[in-house]
Scaffold this active site. Structure first.
Site, PDB file in Angstrom:
ATOM      1  N   PRO A  16      31.395  16.830  -8.695  1.00 50.67           N
ATOM      2  CG  PRO A  16      33.470  16.397  -7.730  1.00 50.67           C
ATOM      3  CD  PRO A  16      32.660  17.499  -8.340  1.00 50.67           C
ATOM      4  NE  ARG A  18      26.780  19.556  -7.426  1.00 50.90           N
ATOM      5  CZ  ARG A  18      27.460  19.970  -6.370  1.00 50.90           C
ATOM      6  NH1 ARG A  18      28.250  19.125  -5.720  1.00 50.90           N
ATOM      7  NH2 ARG A  18      27.354  21.218  -5.949  1.00 50.90           N
ATOM      8  N   GLY A  19      25.190  13.200  -9.246  1.00 46.94           N
ATOM      9  CA  GLY A  19      24.392  12.114  -9.833  1.00 46.94           C
ATOM     10  C   GLY A  19      24.705  11.830 -11.296  1.00 46.94           C
ATOM     11  CG  ASN A 135      24.168  12.108  -5.249  1.00 42.78           C
ATOM     12  OD1 ASN A 135      24.172  10.905  -5.435  1.00 42.78           O
ATOM     13  ND2 ASN A 135      23.715  12.980  -6.117  1.00 42.78           N
ATOM     14  NE  ARG A 220       3.255 -15.511 -15.967  1.00 41.41           N
ATOM     15  CZ  ARG A 220       3.421 -16.788 -16.314  1.00 41.41           C
ATOM     16  NH1 ARG A 220       4.450 -17.488 -15.848  1.00 41.41           N
ATOM     17  NH2 ARG A 220       2.561 -17.379 -17.119  1.00 41.41           N
ATOM     18  CG  HIS A 221      -2.370 -13.403 -15.139  1.00 37.73           C
ATOM     19  ND1 HIS A 221      -2.585 -14.762 -15.174  1.00 37.73           N
ATOM     20  CD2 HIS A 221      -1.657 -13.095 -16.266  1.00 37.73           C
ATOM     21  CE1 HIS A 221      -2.053 -15.262 -16.280  1.00 37.73           C
ATOM     22  NE2 HIS A 221      -1.475 -14.266 -16.963  1.00 37.73           N
ATOM     23  CG  ASN A 227      -1.858 -19.226 -17.089  1.00 40.69           C
ATOM     24  OD1 ASN A 227      -2.161 -18.340 -16.304  1.00 40.69           O
ATOM     25  ND2 ASN A 227      -1.102 -18.990 -18.159  1.00 40.69           N
ATOM     26  NE  ARG A 269      -3.831 -14.010 -19.210  1.00 38.11           N
ATOM     27  CZ  ARG A 269      -4.077 -13.669 -20.475  1.00 38.11           C
ATOM     28  NH1 ARG A 269      -5.301 -13.371 -20.861  1.00 38.11           N
ATOM     29  NH2 ARG A 269      -3.088 -13.607 -21.357  1.00 38.11           N
ATOM     30  CD  GLU A 289       2.024 -12.399 -22.421  1.00 37.82           C
ATOM     31  OE1 GLU A 289       2.677 -11.336 -22.570  1.00 37.82           O
ATOM     32  OE2 GLU A 289       2.453 -13.377 -21.792  1.00 37.82           O
ATOM     33  CE  LYS A 318       9.729 -17.819 -25.975  1.00 36.56           C
ATOM     34  NZ  LYS A 318       9.811 -18.402 -24.634  1.00 36.56           N
ATOM     35  CG  HIS A 355      -0.334 -10.662 -19.395  1.00 36.67           C
ATOM     36  ND1 HIS A 355      -1.421 -11.493 -19.324  1.00 36.67           N
ATOM     37  CD2 HIS A 355      -0.823  -9.396 -19.351  1.00 36.67           C
ATOM     38  CE1 HIS A 355      -2.528 -10.770 -19.269  1.00 36.67           C
ATOM     39  NE2 HIS A 355      -2.194  -9.486 -19.281  1.00 36.67           N
ATOM     40  CB  VAL A 358       4.078  -7.778 -20.845  1.00 38.89           C
ATOM     41  CG1 VAL A 358       4.094  -6.444 -20.156  1.00 38.89           C
ATOM     42  CG2 VAL A 358       3.449  -7.640 -22.217  1.00 38.89           C
ATOM     43  CG  LEU A 359       4.972  -8.997 -15.781  1.00 40.03           C
ATOM     44  CD1 LEU A 359       4.519  -9.792 -14.570  1.00 40.03           C
ATOM     45  CD2 LEU A 359       5.054  -7.516 -15.407  1.00 40.03           C
TER      46      LEU A 359
HETATM   47  O1  F6P Z   1       1.468 -19.053 -21.091  1.00 42.20           O
HETATM   48  C1  F6P Z   1       1.121 -17.812 -20.599  1.00 42.20           C
HETATM   49  C2  F6P Z   1       1.544 -16.714 -21.525  1.00 42.20           C
HETATM   50  O2  F6P Z   1       1.330 -15.466 -20.902  1.00 42.20           O
HETATM   51  C3  F6P Z   1       0.840 -16.727 -22.905  1.00 42.20           C
HETATM   52  O3  F6P Z   1      -0.381 -16.041 -22.949  1.00 42.20           O
HETATM   53  C4  F6P Z   1       1.885 -16.117 -23.796  1.00 42.20           C
HETATM   54  O4  F6P Z   1       1.658 -16.371 -25.148  1.00 42.20           O
HETATM   55  C5  F6P Z   1       3.135 -16.735 -23.234  1.00 42.20           C
HETATM   56  O5  F6P Z   1       2.941 -16.836 -21.842  1.00 42.20           O
HETATM   57  C6  F6P Z   1       4.398 -15.966 -23.486  1.00 42.20           C
HETATM   58  O6  F6P Z   1       5.498 -16.739 -23.075  1.00 42.20           O
HETATM   59  P1  F6P Z   1       6.423 -17.434 -24.183  1.00 42.20           P
HETATM   60  O7  F6P Z   1       6.989 -16.294 -24.949  1.00 42.20           O
HETATM   61  O8  F6P Z   1       7.471 -18.182 -23.387  1.00 42.20           O
HETATM   62  O9  F6P Z   1       5.596 -18.333 -25.041  1.00 42.20           O
END
Ligand code: F6P
Length: 414
Positions: A16, A18-19, A135, A220-221, A227, A269, A289, A318, A355, A358-359
């Protein structure tokens, strides 16, 4: 990726505190993010539900036959549930219990093999008493087992419970086939006979995981020229509003938290935004991105008009939709995998300037959101997301950094 039909049981092993549950949760989150159906079967929860919450340390005494029988019963019930879940289409069951004797593990391995499931023992060993103490204090005292019990009494009882398990504990040995031993929170990791692509990923995560918890900021940037025009992709510079955000971000991190690591993509950006901090940065191509392929540089309206099929297909799914000559969200997840391991290895607070797409996928990993939600998450521009890990997940705080600028333009950026 492992063949879809492969059934795997990750059997946690350890005394117990130990994570084990921490590791099980981390593994489940990672596997789900990689698209696997993973579920934790925690024997402690079964015990609390079926036998009751407040069991004194004596219940866990290996010399207590009633306690032993009852614990064995719930342990088998949890394993049975794991098997029926696997039969119903589940892929990776994480069987979270102490599983502290060789005899118990032999039975588990035997039952798993009969079920046609592969077994990997994941043992957590701690020789460093301070890790165990932390722990105990951070997680066990909050456990439902000790609701309404004073800290002192809970500490005394829990230490006694650990002592009972210690008397019977047998570490996993070389004859027990496939195993990974994580020692002192990852200071040392021993791997034995691990085979297959999915288990290799499990090992990779365990090799890279650190116990230290630190804050991760995502943003995001600042707003870019693209944008403003609602264009996809490209590599445009910041707009004046985007520059105002970069300045606000720099001010927010003045003075920076000690050791702050700053990561960007390779696109200007994000680099421009992070420059305002005046700190060394690391630019990762993995953070670029999503590649919009033939749609790069188009506005969403242009895409709908010129390529209605592409637009409709993306709208329909999507997550899986791959831009012709570009990427899907699932592709982004796969290319981010090495970066996740790098992030797990970090021992310093980290700011990621990235972006939208990705985020979204990184955020899903960090908070454990289902990947199906990724493409639709709201991650507005100019908003700093602060994620601070706690024992069970992470706390989140969002701050709109350029409120004054946004109010002047009377728009909340998207
Ligand atoms: O609009 C900004 C942005 O980072 C684009 O460069 C990219 O294609 C898009 O968002 C991704 O978001 P979505 O998947 O909702 O189109």
């Amino acid at each position: 990726m492992q063949h879809r039909e492969a059934k795997i049981v990750l059997v946690m092993v350890g005394l117990p505190a130990r994570g084990k549950s921490f590791l099980a949760r981390k593994l489940a989150r990672y596997l789900r993010w990689l698209g696997q159906d993973a579920r934790i079967f925690n024997v402690g929860s079964y015990r609390r539900e079926r036998i009751g919450q407040h069991k004194p340390a004596s219940f866990f005494d290996p010399q207590n036959p009633d306690g032993n029988r009852a614990r064995q019963r719930v342990a088998l019930e949890a394993l049975e549930d794991a098997f029926s879940w696997l039969r119903g289409g589940g892929q990776v069951a994480l069987y979270d219990a102490t599983n502290s004797t060789r005899a118990r593990r032999r039975v588990i391995a035997e039952l798993c093999h009969r079920e046609g499931a592969e077994v990997l023992f994941v043992e957590s060993l701690c020789f460093d008493r301070t890790i165990v103490e932390t722990n105990v204090r951070e997680t066990k005292l909050m456990s439902p087992d000790y609701v309404g019990v004073s800290t002192e009494e809970a500490l005394r009882d829990f230490r006694e419970r650990i002592a009972h398990y210690e008397r019977a504990y047998e570490p996993v040995d070389d004859s027990e086939q496939s195993f990974v031993k994580v020692i002192d929170g990852g200071r040392q990791v021993v791997v034995n006979r691990v085979d297959g692509p999915l288990l290799a990923r499990v090992v990779a995560l365990l090799l890279n995981s650190r116990l230290t918890r630190h804050t991760i900021w995502l943003t995001r940037h600042g707003e870019s020229i693209y944008n403003k025009e609602r264009r996809l992709g490209g590599d445009s510079p910041l707009s004046p509003r985007g520059e105002a955000f970069a300045t606000a971000l720099g001010a927010h991190f003045t003075p920076p938290p000690p050791g702050l690591a700053v990561w960007t993509s390779t696109l200007q950006r994000t680099v421009q935004t992070a420059d305002a901090l005046g700190l060394p940065t690391t630019a990762w191509r993995q953070l670029d991105e999503i590649d919009a392929g033939v749609c790069d540089g188009l506005t969403y309206d242009e895409m709908a008009r010129r390529m209605p099929d592409v637009y409709a297909a993306r709208k329909a799914d999507k997550l899986r939709f791959r831009f012709p000559q570009g990427e899907s969200y699932l592709d982004v997840i796969h290319r981010l995998e090495p970066l996740i391991l790098e992030l797990e290895r970090q021992t310093a607070p980290t700011l990621i300037v990235g972006h939208q797409a990705v985020l979204r996928t990184l955020y899903a990993y960090l908070v454990g959101d289902p990947i199906e939600n990724c493409p639709h998450m709201t991650l507005p521009l100019h908003t700093l997301i602060e994620l601070t890990p706690n024992a069970y997940g992470c706390d989140e705080k969002r701050t709109l950094l350029t409120r004054a600028v946004e109010e002047r333009h009377s728009i909340i950026p998207s």
